[in-house]
Enzyme design. Structure first.
Site, PDB file in Angstrom:
ATOM      1  N   GLU A   1       1.275  19.637  42.501  1.00 23.25           N
ATOM      2  CA  GLU A   1       0.414  20.134  43.601  1.00 23.25           C
ATOM      3  C   GLU A   1       0.930  20.862  44.727  1.00 23.25           C
ATOM      4  O   GLU A   1      -0.095  22.210  44.637  1.00 23.25           O
ATOM      5  CB  GLU A   1      -0.230  18.991  44.667  1.00 23.25           C
ATOM      6  CG  GLU A   1      -1.129  18.440  44.069  1.00 23.25           C
ATOM      7  CD  GLU A   1      -2.828  19.020  43.309  1.00 23.25           C
ATOM      8  OE1 GLU A   1      -3.165  19.697  44.113  1.00 23.25           O
ATOM      9  OE2 GLU A   1      -3.493  18.135  42.571  1.00 23.25           O
TER      10      GLU A   1
ATOM     11  N   GLU B   1       0.415  -1.204  -0.160  1.00 28.63           N
ATOM     12  CA  GLU B   1       0.434   0.482   0.130  1.00 28.63           C
ATOM     13  C   GLU B   1       1.108   1.122  -0.208  1.00 28.63           C
ATOM     14  O   GLU B   1       1.059   2.163  -0.907  1.00 28.63           O
ATOM     15  CB  GLU B   1      -0.875  -0.076   1.575  1.00 28.63           C
ATOM     16  CG  GLU B   1      -1.847   0.901   1.265  1.00 28.63           C
ATOM     17  CD  GLU B   1      -3.208   1.269   2.405  1.00 28.63           C
ATOM     18  OE1 GLU B   1      -2.364   0.447   3.285  1.00 28.63           O
ATOM     19  OE2 GLU B   1      -3.921   1.960   2.336  1.00 28.63           O
TER      20      GLU B   1
END
Lengths: 334, 483
Positions: free
Chosen positions: B311, B67
């Site tokens: 955090e 392909e």
């Protein structure tokens, strides 16, 4: 439940057309396409889209195809074909919303003429660049209007891509942006000789699977287009030497019979043409298989004169072979 | 002679996780069909099968492309970290270019042709580089090149047969019209292979979900069902086996402290080594504290620990730890601890992932804590976040580290979103931190939701956050609700 992608390859004398489509529902679609062989090397390629999908839309698409074929009996000009179909649409009871584009490809003259009735623009890819032939759409079918015909030179390596909006239209995305993306994808097609299937595949990879019927039709000019007839034959133009390579497999019967036929070729072409044929046994060959990219036997490659032409499959007579290779026949044979 | 024994021989593919779900790899000297829709990852699978053979087992491979042109494959695979051109120079990778480059200049005179030259090209290339692996991509593209299905079909049977006789292990890809439905477009390819794998890229709500399923596999049981996979730059396909617990966990009996002794008791002795611990709870319930205690616990046991915080700042972490008697800067100095604190917005998700992997590789910690996944979610789309989480947690697993991740999203543990993020599926231990109504105020509660391979305390226990860390007490007697 959407249907699957279907692929159809149509090999005409002058053009190679590949269509790839996917109905949104079941087997039938409101999208349609048609290829008309004008039998002189030229071909007309039509694509269209009836609003909606499923059997109801498919039924209207069938009607449009019939009126289209009827139009081609009287004219080949894209604008006139669309005008003929317009007349039919206007005479139909009920609302029919449909778009259609028509491309007339003339491989010998290396030109394409297009006209569009509200259909997405036709993409052309050649020389490494992609663009749209008709970015501004004329009114859809059923609205009687003067439509423009655009003619564009088509190079030997050129490809046209016709498609329906199902290929690029996705909810929440910009159609203009998607059109540009499509051009980008199309531009990469050329180097890889990619056709409609490759384009549809990449487009669904980028935009996701279509949410409507979707169709892509690719058109490529075949390299020998324009070499027909003894007068303008490439063999005569580019010299007297005809060099062929015949790939055979000794275990294959068709290989043997094709080789015998090919050895008779010199007898049916004008004597000024010198046929030089190399027979390559694929079971023993080393490099040639890769160079010529041979996939099947028997294969005959016309190496000279250029362009390259390859003929795959059994050949029954030397005249059949001469025609397939676009070589002129001697006076006695023709 | 060895034919029967041969059937049971497997070769490890080298695609992370695949060997686990195939139960040992692909059958050696056999053909495996890999089916999938457009964009499902078939070409990557085929190329990775060869790449892994080259890098992992020094086995040369032949790629038959029907392909895409070889150039486009070389280009596309470079982003996955495979330098095919180099391998070609070393004769470890070779292409057979059967892409449709001659479509336009070919005339077919009928259907009486035979694809033996293609076969000859493949077998010759296999011999030339001594290949043991062959990838063919894809059948549909091959058939598309020829006018008729019959000769192509005949050729495919011939090809499958010839490749098995040559003794190579083959992966052949085939198109599927839809993610669910007929196995392949043409319907006959499956008869060529005894081994079939399906790749899917199905739409699931708004998101795409990549999965891999082993449909049939000769010579032994395989894991049934769809397994999630992701495509990672530099790695290619990484399968996340749903039943990831089987990765050595059967043998893991050594327990390690999670950093809080009372919580170890709730876990009936602590975390198993090499497990992943998910701590989920609303904001302020104490996740960051637990993450710090987790790494401190590792350091106390003589391990090297990494805390990645999105955090709290480095200073903040140091101050908090000093309060309960841990000198983080000194530990960092000694190379026993590494704290990386940064704002989620400081980099793209991909960069965060890459950096984190690099830190893990360089520092080689024994345990890793990430606080929190939720903070990172702010800078990511759902899709890339999912891939990130999969990539990261999987990396921790593969490196056999003791890992801890925190999240404010209780969504992680709800059934419908499990399929979404799979954090909870991958996690071996899940601990929830709750707010529990207690008279007129809210108290904190801790609960072990899941503990793989062990019994655990199922109660929701009251806990306090003190200067010395998490202090766990008796279970709540009567719970009106959990938040």
């Amino acid at each position: 439940m959407p249907g699957r992608w279907r692929i159809q390859t149509i090999r005409l004398q002058g053009v190679l057309v590949e269509a790839c489509w996917r109905p949104m529902e079941g087997d039938v679609a409101g999208d349609f396409h048609d290829v008309i062989d004008l039998r002189d090397g030229r071909a007309a390629i039509v694509i269209g889209d009836v609003a909606g999908y499923g059997p109801a839309a498919a039924h209207r698409a069938e009607d449009l195809l019939i009126s289209l074929r009827r139009a081609f009996r009287t004219t080949n000009r894209p604008t006139e074909v669309l005008a003929e179909v317009d007349t039919w649409v206007a005479s139909e009871p009920g609302d029919l919303f449909a778009t259609m584009a028509c491309a007339l490809v003339d491989p010998a003259e290396r030109v394409v003429h297009v006209a569009s009735a509200g259909h997405p623009p036709i993409a052309v890819v050649q020389g490494g660049a992609a663009g749209f032939l008709n970015r501004i759409a004329d009114p859809p079918l059923g609205i009687a209007a003067e439509r423009r015909q655009i003619s564009y030179p088509l190079a030997g390596d050129g490809a046209l891509f016709l498609y329906t909006d199902g290929l690029i239209e996705r909810r929440g995305t910009s159609l203009d942006e998607n059109l540009l993306r499509l051009l980008e994808i199309a531009a990469t097609m050329e180097a890889e000789s990619g056709g409609s299937e490759a384009l549809a595949r990449r487009a669904s990879g980028i935009f996701g699977q279509p949410a409507d019927d979707a169709t892509v039709v690719s058109v490529r000019v075949r390299p020998w287009a324009g070499l027909t007839g003894t007068g303008s034959s490439g063999a005569e133009r580019s010299g007297r030497e005809v060099r062929l390579r015949l790939y055979v497999d000794p275990r294959d019967l068709r290989s043997a019979s094709t080789e015998a036929v090919a050895r008779e070729l010199q007898r049916v072409v004008p004597s000024r043409l010198q046929i030089d044929m190399e027979v390559i046994n694929i079971t023993a060959a080393e490099g040639g298989l890769e160079t010529d990219g041979v996939m099947a036997v028997p294969t005959i490659v016309r190496v000279l004169p250029q362009p390259t032409i390859r003929v795959v499959g059994g050949i029954r007579s030397p005249t059949e072979l001469a025609r397939a290779l676009h070589l002129p026949l001697s006076d006695e044979e023709s | 002679m060895g034919a029967r024994a041969d059937e049971l021989e497997r070769i490890e593919v080298g695609i992370p996780g695949l060997d686990l779900i195939t139960n040992g790899g692909l059958p050696q000297h056999r053909l495996t069909l890999v089916g999938g829709t457009a964009g499902s990852g078939k070409t990557v699978f085929a190329a990775q099968f060869l790449a892994a053979g080259i890098t992992g087992a020094n086995e040369p491979g032949v790629f038959v492309t029907m392909e895409e042109r070889p150039d486009s494959i070389r280009r596309n695979m470079r982003s996955l970290g495979w330098h095919i051109t180099e391998w070609e120079d070393q004769n470890r990778w070779a292409f057979v270019d059967a892409s449709p480059r001659h479509q336009v200049d070919t005339i077919f005179t009928g259907n009486d042709y035979d694809l033996s030259p293609l076969l000859a090209r493949i077998t010759k290339t296999v011999e030339r580089i001594g290949a043991t692996r062959v990838a063919l991509d894809s059948i549909g593209a091959l058939i598309g090149q020829f006018d008729r299905v019959t000769p192509t079909r005949h050729a495919l049977f011939q090809l499958a047969d010839a490749l098995e006789r040559v003794g190579v292990t083959t992966v052949m890809t085939a198109e599927r019209p839809d993610d669910y439905g007929p196995l392949t477009t043409l319907g006959f390819e499956e008869f060529i292979a005894d081994n079939v794998i399906i790749l899917r890229n199905a739409l699931d709500g708004e998101k795409r979900r990549r999965t891999i399923e082993v449909l049939k596999m000769r010579g032994g049981a395989h894991r049934k069902g769809e397994h999630l996979f992701t495509l990672l730059a530099g790695q290619g396909i990484v399968v996340v086996p749903v039943a990831i617990e089987t990765m050595d966990y059967g043998t893991a009996t050594v327990r390690q402290s999670c950093g809080v002794p009372a919580l170890d008791t709730m876990l009936h002795g602590g975390l198993f080594e090499r497990s992943l611990w998910l701590v989920a709870g609303a904001t302020g319930t104490g996740k960051s504290l637990l993450a710090a205690q987790f790494v401190a616990g590792g350091v106390r046991a003589g391990q090297r620990c990494l805390l990645h915080s999105f955090e709290e700042s480095h200073d903040q972490l140091v101050r908090n730890a000093a309060a309960w008697g841990m000198d983080f800067p000194a530990l960092e100095e000694q190379g026993r601890l590494r704290i990386v604190a940064e704002a989620p917005e400081s980099a793209s998700l991909e960069d965060h992932l890459q950096r984190m992997k690099t830190t893990i590789d360089r520092f080689a910690p024994d345990r890793v804590a990430i606080d929190s996944l939720t903070a990172l979610q702010r800078v990511a789309t759902v899709k890339s976040f999912r891939e990130y989480v999969l990539g990261l947690t999987f990396y921790i697993k593969v490196r056999a580290l003791l890992g801890m991740v925190t999240s404010t999203h209780r969504d992680f543990i709800r059934e419908e979103s499990v399929s979404d993020l799979h954090v909870s599926t991958i996690s071996d231990v899940i601990t929830l931190l709750h707010y529990v109504p207690d008279g007129s105020r809210l108290a904190r509660g801790v609960q072990v939701l899941k503990m793989r391979g062990s019994d655990h305390d199922k109660a929701v226990r009251r806990f306090h956050i003190t200067d010395l860390g998490m202090h766990i007490e008796e279970p709540f007697e009567d719970i009106g609700g959990l938040y």
